[in-house]
Design an enzyme around this catalytic site. Structure first.
Site, PDB file in Angstrom:
ATOM      1  CB  CYS A  39      -0.891   0.029   1.285  1.00 52.57           C
ATOM      2  SG  CYS A  39      -1.919   1.413   1.113  1.00 52.57           S
ATOM      3  CB  CYS A  79      -1.363   4.245   8.015  1.00 51.17           C
ATOM      4  SG  CYS A  79      -2.565   4.662   6.664  1.00 51.17           S
ATOM      5  CB  CYS A  91      -0.688   0.204   8.403  1.00 46.74           C
ATOM      6  SG  CYS A  91      -1.545  -1.245   7.460  1.00 46.74           S
ATOM      7  CB  CYS A 110     -14.988  -7.496   7.319  1.00 46.08           C
ATOM      8  SG  CYS A 110     -14.367  -5.624   7.033  1.00 46.08           S
ATOM      9  CB  CYS A 150     -18.076  -5.571   6.240  1.00 47.66           C
ATOM     10  SG  CYS A 150     -17.323  -4.193   6.750  1.00 47.66           S
ATOM     11  CB  CYS A 167     -18.197  -0.334   9.313  1.00 48.11           C
ATOM     12  SG  CYS A 167     -17.232  -1.237  10.597  1.00 48.11           S
ATOM     13  NE  ARG A 189     -16.744  -5.757  14.351  1.00 44.46           N
ATOM     14  CZ  ARG A 189     -17.061  -4.739  13.656  1.00 44.46           C
ATOM     15  NH1 ARG A 189     -16.438  -4.037  13.088  1.00 44.46           N
ATOM     16  NH2 ARG A 189     -18.359  -4.820  13.075  1.00 44.46           N
TER      17      ARG A 189
HETATM   18  N1  SAM Z   1      -6.539   0.547   3.379  1.00 41.72           N
HETATM   19  C1  SAM Z   1      -7.667   0.653   3.735  1.00 41.72           C
HETATM   20  C2  SAM Z   1      -7.958   1.907   4.765  1.00 41.72           C
HETATM   21  O1  SAM Z   1      -6.602   2.176   5.194  1.00 41.72           O
HETATM   22  O2  SAM Z   1      -9.080   2.342   5.067  1.00 41.72           O
HETATM   23  C3  SAM Z   1      -8.356  -0.693   4.364  1.00 41.72           C
HETATM   24  C4  SAM Z   1      -7.402  -1.349   5.187  1.00 41.72           C
HETATM   25  S1  SAM Z   1      -6.929  -0.723   6.442  1.00 41.72           S
HETATM   26  C5  SAM Z   1      -5.793  -2.120   7.052  1.00 41.72           C
HETATM   27  C6  SAM Z   1      -8.104  -0.856   7.680  1.00 41.72           C
HETATM   28  C7  SAM Z   1      -7.904  -0.252   8.963  1.00 41.72           C
HETATM   29  O3  SAM Z   1      -7.252  -1.418   9.886  1.00 41.72           O
HETATM   30  C8  SAM Z   1      -7.404   1.033   9.448  1.00 41.72           C
HETATM   31  O4  SAM Z   1      -8.160   2.073   9.227  1.00 41.72           O
HETATM   32  C9  SAM Z   1      -6.881   0.804  11.059  1.00 41.72           C
HETATM   33  O5  SAM Z   1      -7.984   1.402  11.613  1.00 41.72           O
HETATM   34  C10 SAM Z   1      -6.669  -0.716  11.030  1.00 41.72           C
HETATM   35  N2  SAM Z   1      -5.253  -1.179  11.272  1.00 41.72           N
HETATM   36  C11 SAM Z   1      -4.445  -1.179  10.597  1.00 41.72           C
HETATM   37  N3  SAM Z   1      -3.246  -1.550  11.089  1.00 41.72           N
HETATM   38  C12 SAM Z   1      -3.467  -1.519  12.344  1.00 41.72           C
HETATM   39  C13 SAM Z   1      -2.819  -1.775  13.673  1.00 41.72           C
HETATM   40  N4  SAM Z   1      -1.384  -2.134  13.584  1.00 41.72           N
HETATM   41  N5  SAM Z   1      -3.346  -1.861  14.932  1.00 41.72           N
HETATM   42  C14 SAM Z   1      -4.818  -1.463  14.826  1.00 41.72           C
HETATM   43  N6  SAM Z   1      -5.629  -1.199  13.785  1.00 41.72           N
HETATM   44  C15 SAM Z   1      -5.005  -1.457  12.551  1.00 41.72           C
HETATM   45  C1  DTB Z   2     -10.863  -2.274  11.833  1.00 41.75           C
HETATM   46  O1  DTB Z   2     -11.185  -1.308  12.238  1.00 41.75           O
HETATM   47  N1  DTB Z   2      -9.842  -3.261  12.144  1.00 41.75           N
HETATM   48  C2  DTB Z   2      -9.603  -4.241  11.141  1.00 41.75           C
HETATM   49  C3  DTB Z   2     -10.779  -3.930  10.186  1.00 41.75           C
HETATM   50  N2  DTB Z   2     -11.238  -2.774  10.496  1.00 41.75           N
HETATM   51  C4  DTB Z   2     -10.409  -4.044   8.527  1.00 41.75           C
HETATM   52  C5  DTB Z   2      -8.245  -4.187  10.575  1.00 41.75           C
HETATM   53  C6  DTB Z   2      -7.269  -4.586  11.811  1.00 41.75           C
HETATM   54  C7  DTB Z   2      -6.049  -4.540  11.425  1.00 41.75           C
HETATM   55  C8  DTB Z   2      -4.936  -4.968  12.397  1.00 41.75           C
HETATM   56  C9  DTB Z   2      -3.495  -5.366  11.720  1.00 41.75           C
HETATM   57  C10 DTB Z   2      -3.229  -6.276  10.710  1.00 41.75           C
HETATM   58  O2  DTB Z   2      -3.739  -7.551  11.129  1.00 41.75           O
HETATM   59  O3  DTB Z   2      -2.731  -6.138   9.717  1.00 41.75           O
HETATM   60 FE1  SF4 Z   3      -2.837   1.452   3.376  1.00 43.36          FE
HETATM   61 FE2  SF4 Z   3      -2.439   0.242   5.681  1.00 43.36          FE
HETATM   62 FE3  SF4 Z   3      -3.044   2.770   5.583  1.00 43.36          FE
HETATM   63 FE4  SF4 Z   3      -5.116   1.037   4.849  1.00 43.36          FE
HETATM   64  S1  SF4 Z   3      -4.118   1.277   7.049  1.00 43.36           S
HETATM   65  S2  SF4 Z   3      -4.350   3.104   3.734  1.00 43.36           S
HETATM   66  S3  SF4 Z   3      -3.656  -0.561   4.030  1.00 43.36           S
HETATM   67  S4  SF4 Z   3      -1.069   1.644   5.079  1.00 43.36           S
END
Ligand code: SAM
Ligand code: DTB
Ligand code: SF4
Length: 346
Positions: A80, A84, A87, A124, A155, A215, A287
């Site tokens: 990606c 963030c 992430c 989801c 979702c 959501c 959640r």
């Molecule tokens: N790329 C899309 C976005 O960012 O909206 C969808 C996938 S992204 C992985 C979805 C959500 O996962 C993020 O908005 C964040 O809230 C959650 N997330 C990602 N990494 C995380 C982490 N290390 N700990 C907790 N939540 C995480």
């Molecule tokens: C949300 O609020 N949390 C989920 C889902 N929506 C997509 C993602 C959590 C991701 C945690 C880090 C990972 O497993 O990569």
């Molecule tokens: Fe990309 Fe992760 Fe950010 Fe979603 S949370 S936009 S997958 S870097």
């Protein structure tokens, strides 16, 4: 720090043009506007008083012992372009997550059927896109139809949507679109620099206008202050209408990300955040989301007392581990919790 222009508590909130499925709207419940200060005061209540208030609100609207099981599947992993800071799927960080292509229909059907057999009612699909292209949305629409064919709620979380995308997903049967605000506007730029808070709000308006349920939640434990946690909850609760589903994630610290060595948050502060989400968004499914792998059973139990009525269920979140399903079912047994789809009382 980014400049953001978001509706503050007493300003005119976002405008929505289409009918939507919000329980608050269906019940014609007037929605209260919350100030950040009011929410901070809730966060600061004596713990027993906060739990009592949250449990009272929860019981007034939901069966207090019914919890939703939602299973996640990463249908397009890694690579990606966003940065963030939490992430593991960002190309900016070396986390060992390998980038993959979008999964096909048959593999998704198999995963959805497995989730259903294990007791989940919601499925989801997450994709590590900044913003899907038109052809990506068309392909995910096929996955949505596949999930709906199994009888599960569908979702998806695919990043920022352009005009018309939410309608395509809606027509495929999508029940919820997940798009998190993730943090307070004044903390956002400390964690993400490749987009701003307003981008998130714009996608939420598109989802809402298409009539897809929203959501939307955030992450706590990223180094934000209590006031900033209040700021996140205020942004969520003042969306008009507020989201039908509110994931409260605890930061999962992943090696290689900028937040890998973030200091631990007091677990009771996480419980408080859940409670305040419940009080301010009484009809939402709140959640208890990412972060359960390192959370004790006792803290999780307190989250249910605080009004959480949904969890991510299955041994993996998107790329990181989640508790084993049988361990969760054992915990539910000990707590006398039932699983199913929580629906607000009329
Ligand atoms: N790329 C899309 C976005 O960012 O909206 C969808 C996938 S992204 C992985 C979805 C959500 O996962 C993020 O908005 C964040 O809230 C959650 N997330 C990602 N990494 C995380 C982490 N290390 N700990 C907790 N939540 C995480
Ligand atoms: C949300 O609020 N949390 C989920 C889902 N929506 C997509 C993602 C959590 C991701 C945690 C880090 C990972 O497993 O990569
Ligand atoms: Fe990309 Fe992760 Fe950010 Fe979603 S949370 S936009 S997958 S870097």
């Amino acid at each position: 720090m980014n400049n953001v222009s978001t509706p503050l508590a007493n300003e005119q909130p976002l405008t929505f043009h289409a009918p939507h499925k919000s329980p608050a709207a269906k019940a014609r419940v007037a929605q209260r506007v919350w100030t950040v200060q009011e929410i901070k005061e809730l966060l600061e209540l004596p713990f027993n008083d906060l739990m009592f208030q949250a449990q009272t609100v929860h019981r007034a609207h939901f069966d207090p012992n019914l919890v939703e099981l939602a299973t996640l599947l990463s249908v397009k992993t890694g690579g990606c372009p966003e940065d963030c800071g939490y992430c593991p799927q960002s190309v900016h960080f070396d986390t060992g997550v390998e980038a993959g292509k979008l999964m096909g229909v048959e593999a998704v059907r198999a995963a959805a059927l497995e989730a259903k057999a294990a007791g989940a009612t919601r499925f989801c699909m997450g994709a590590a896109w900044r913003a899907p292209k038109d052809r990506d949305v068309e392909a995910v629409a096929e996955l949505v139809k596949t999930v709906k064919d199994t009888g599960l709620e569908a979702c998806a979380t695919l990043g920022m949507l352009a005009d018309g995308h939410a309608e395509i997903l809606r027509d495929a049967g999508l029940d919820y679109y997940n798009h998190n605000l993730d943090s307070a506007p004044d903390f956002y730029g400390d964690v993400i620099t490749t987009r701003d808070f307003q981008d998130r709000l714009d996608t939420l308006v598109r989802v809402r206008n298409a009539g897809v349920s929203v959501c939307c939640g955030g992450i706590v434990g990223m180094g934000e202050s209590r006031l900033q946690r209040a700021g996140l909850i205020a942004e969520l609760a003042n969306l008009a209408p507020y989201p039908e589903s509110v994931p409260i994630n605890h930061l999962v610290k992943v090696e290689g990300t900028p937040l890998a060595n973030q200091a631990d948050l007091d677990p009771l502060e996480f419980v408080r955040t859940i409670a305040v989400a419940r009080i301010t968004m009484p009809l939402a499914r709140v959640r208890l989301s990412a972060g359960r792998q390192t959370m004790s059973d006792a803290v999780q139990a307190l989250c249910f007392v605080a009004g959480a009525n949904s969890i991510f269920y299955g041994d993996k979140l998107l790329t990181t581990p989640n508790p084993q399903g049988n361990a969760d079912l054992e915990l539910f047994e000990r707590l006398g919790l039932k699983t199913g789809q929580p629906v607000p009382r009329p």
